[in-house]
Design a protein around this motif. Sequence first.
Motif, short mmCIF file in Angstrom:
data_model
loop_
_atom_site.label_atom_id
_atom_site.label_comp_id
_atom_site.label_asym_id
_atom_site.label_seq_id
_atom_site.Cartn_x
_atom_site.Cartn_y
_atom_site.Cartn_z
N HIS A 76 0.81 -1.22 0.00
CA HIS A 76 0.00 0.00 0.00
C HIS A 76 0.85 1.27 0.00
N LYS A 180 4.92 2.21 14.58
CA LYS A 180 4.71 0.80 14.87
C LYS A 180 5.96 0.28 15.56
N PHE A 197 0.09 2.17 13.77
CA PHE A 197 -0.40 1.59 12.52
C PHE A 197 0.37 0.32 12.22
N ASP A 198 -0.22 -0.51 11.38
CA ASP A 198 0.42 -1.74 10.94
C ASP A 198 0.69 -1.74 9.45
N SER A 199 -0.13 -1.01 8.68
CA SER A 199 -0.02 -1.00 7.23
C SER A 199 -0.26 0.41 6.71
N GLU A 202 -3.76 2.03 6.28
CA GLU A 202 -4.46 2.74 7.35
C GLU A 202 -4.19 4.25 7.33
N LEU A 203 -3.10 4.66 6.70
CA LEU A 203 -2.63 6.03 6.91
C LEU A 203 -3.45 7.12 6.24
N GLY A 205 -6.60 7.43 6.15
CA GLY A 205 -7.64 7.74 7.12
C GLY A 205 -7.10 8.50 8.32
N LEU A 206 -5.90 8.14 8.78
CA LEU A 206 -5.29 8.85 9.90
C LEU A 206 -4.87 10.26 9.50
N GLU A 224 -9.91 4.41 18.61
CA GLU A 224 -9.26 3.15 18.24
C GLU A 224 -7.85 3.33 17.74
N HIS A 225 -7.44 4.56 17.40
CA HIS A 225 -6.10 4.80 16.89
C HIS A 225 -5.18 5.41 17.95
#
Length: 232
Positions: A76, A180, A197-199, A202-203, A205-206, A224-225
């Motif tokens: 990604h 991470k 984050f893990d991937s 996700e970023l 959206g952050l 949740e973040h």
Amino acid sequence: MMHWHIVCDFDGTITPTDVIDNILERFADPSWTDIEDQWLSGRIGSRECLSRQLALVQAYPAQLLDYFDSVRIDPHFPAFVDHVLNLGATMDIVSDGLEQGIARILSRHQIPLLPIIANGLRQVDQNRWRIVFPHASDACRAASGNCKCKSTPSGRRVLVIGDGKSDMCVAQTADFVFAKGRLAEHCAVNGIPFARFDSFAELPGLLASLPHSPSAAIVRLPLEHQELSHHV
């Protein structure tokens, strides 16, 4: 995002593994792990660590290139780069790794041309190497090969994306951190504003939760973040 500058780590952040560690595992005398332990315990800085470790590597150029061509990245990441550049942000790859390897790996994955601020690899003889540090600083608090704080521009809001020890110093002066691994633990313990984050999926959206004005305060991310305690 036009007021933000992104400082993005490479090894363990864009890639799932550490490129230099993999080179050492494949091509270096096993004593490299003793040097690694000295760095992890804080007895030496990364500049000394990398210099001593790379001197133990015995590999021909074709072997290193074959390895670089085998390295995977977060699938990604290319879309993330396009996204932030389209939003008007600037982005540098700032790494305590090897510029030649980073450039080859990113090029193979069709990543848009980004500035790469990293260490250099120099050939000593047919299969021996040394590392050089064009971005080092004697004032670096972490004694890093690449002083990431030195590479951070002034006059911009700074977002750090990283995973480990080489990112900890610059994270302390950043406006926000996407973290991470060990960097997330460091941010949680030291009260540094961050989101885990893990991937890279996700970023985007952050990013939408970050302030767009340089004078705006950091907004709270969705629960949740957030990392609200020292629990990891």
